[in-house]
Design an enzyme around this catalytic site. Sequence first.
Site, PDB file in Angstrom:
ATOM      1  N   SER A 349       0.856  -1.176   0.000  1.00  0.00           N
ATOM      2  CA  SER A 349       0.000   0.000   0.000  1.00  0.00           C
ATOM      3  C   SER A 349       0.904   1.241   0.000  1.00  0.00           C
ATOM      4  O   SER A 349       1.948   1.219   0.617  1.00  0.00           O
ATOM      5  CB  SER A 349      -0.818  -0.049   1.287  1.00  0.00           C
ATOM      6  OG  SER A 349      -1.987   0.677   1.146  1.00  0.00           O
ATOM      7  N   THR A 350       0.475   2.299  -0.671  1.00  0.00           N
ATOM      8  CA  THR A 350       1.388   3.395  -0.963  1.00  0.00           C
ATOM      9  C   THR A 350       0.623   4.698  -1.166  1.00  0.00           C
ATOM     10  O   THR A 350      -0.546   4.662  -1.503  1.00  0.00           O
ATOM     11  CB  THR A 350       2.123   3.080  -2.296  1.00  0.00           C
ATOM     12  OG1 THR A 350       2.767   1.827  -2.179  1.00  0.00           O
ATOM     13  CG2 THR A 350       3.144   4.112  -2.676  1.00  0.00           C
ATOM     14  N   VAL A 351       1.298   5.856  -1.025  1.00  0.00           N
ATOM     15  CA  VAL A 351       0.741   7.087  -1.584  1.00  0.00           C
ATOM     16  C   VAL A 351       1.688   7.638  -2.633  1.00  0.00           C
ATOM     17  O   VAL A 351       2.911   7.561  -2.504  1.00  0.00           O
ATOM     18  CB  VAL A 351       0.453   8.194  -0.537  1.00  0.00           C
ATOM     19  CG1 VAL A 351      -0.571   7.724   0.473  1.00  0.00           C
ATOM     20  CG2 VAL A 351       1.699   8.718   0.123  1.00  0.00           C
TER      21      VAL A 351
END
Length: 528
Positions: A349-351
């Site tokens: 999961s990442t931004v």
Amino acid sequence: MRNFHFAGRSTVHAQNAMVATSHPAAALVAVDVMRAGGTAADAAVAACALLGVIEPQSTGIGGDCFALIQPKGEGKIVAYNGSGRAPMAATAEWYLERKINSVPLTSAHAVSIPGSIDAWDTILRDHGKMGLDTLLQPAIKAAEEGYIVAPRIAFDWKNGFEKLKNGTNTERYLLPHGKPASAGDVIHQPELGKTLRAIARNGRDAFYTGEIAADMVDTLRGIGGLHTLEDFAAHSTETTSPIGTIYKGHDVWQCPPNGPGITMLVMLNILSRFDLTKYPALSVERFHLEAEAARIAYMMREQYIGDPAQVHVDVAGILAKEFAEEHISKIRMDGLLDLPNVAPPMNPSTVYITVVDKDRNVCSFINSIAHSFGSAIVSNNTGVLLQNRAGGFRIQPGHPNCIAPGKRPLHTIIPSLVTKNGRALMPFGVMGGQYQPVGQSHVLTNMIDYGCDVQEAIDMPRGLHYEGVYQLEDSVPADIVEGLKKIGHKTTSVVGPLGGGQAIWIDWDKGTLVGGSDPRKDGCALGY
């Protein structure tokens, strides 16, 4: 172009500056910073710091950061590798002696030294006008005074409930009232606010030395970790040059290994040999070619990519035409290539944040704690949620990505930049673990081959061929799913959306910026 199942959003247009993020509050902070005279780099760091509080499943100061920055949109592109290293005591032999054959994803062994804070500090030193003291203030305010949980974040929080119930200090810090946060809830993180205040006051050293580092080390060692204060104190960011390829007249840039951007470049080298416009954007043939290119590129990545500081990675050889051609000739439209099955261990999961400021400084910026809610280990007293990026290592002596002292793991996070004749055209990224190289290729080919604008390109239905199964979003038409099955693809409908993209297109002739942001996330593009 809009012949698919949802209407989609409009593009966002601005003259001065533009940002696209996965949360409106972060986009607003970035615009505020630029209106106050800050650069694209300043805006990206401020937005990311805030996201580390309000989007805790995806990012935070316990994670890593990569960025591509091009001054004035036509200068030399600089790549920043802010990935953390394994502890100096982490030898493959140590794990094998204890019959540990892969890194457990919610153990202290999955925690590499967090690289974000040092990366932010380095990027600001080179390209910022403001310091961490100013740029961390919106994040501090959100942590101490409370922030409102957005819908997509609530969805991930609910999905992470079991993991958080069984984590280290996660119940105390991330399960208010013993249950996952819901959309509209107000969350306070005073301990994290205090930690951010210390970093704002005393800079990056406040994180890597002293009380905060000692607390992280104590937490990790208390649950069997090999980390030391020296491991934290020794951390540094690598500043380097990007790697790239040409796709149909456009130069496409990525950070070099141990980043996995080379995977996307290999995909483009394969796809560039096909006239995709012979097939509709939503067609069996287009989805099939994308899957085959991905399978070849991911196989390459798993076999050859590791930390170039410790193993030889033949970037030039992998990006050479001959490497792609070896496989291109074998691709069939009526069946699948016979390739060894690779099972990459990460699905994180990442931004991703893209920013262009009034001087056309371009920043393509990504920050991640790996899996959703990282390692599910929160440092005892600091509120820092630690990543599980070291879960990306193999415990397989001789493999380029085998764990070793001070080594950086093969990553999944990739910021991208498209240029033409040396000028920036589009800083963009597609977050979402293993999907990222496919997502970037998909968005880029939607634009270059199919004439989509940035928003249409991001909206378009997606698929990911992963571990032998083609995961397809519900918006992929049923006849395409059936057609893919007929030529031998195993398919499944993907539960959550695949990834989340952000992009800014620079129109040099008109002097304007065009932004797009993924409806699969809570965010938006915003400009002034």
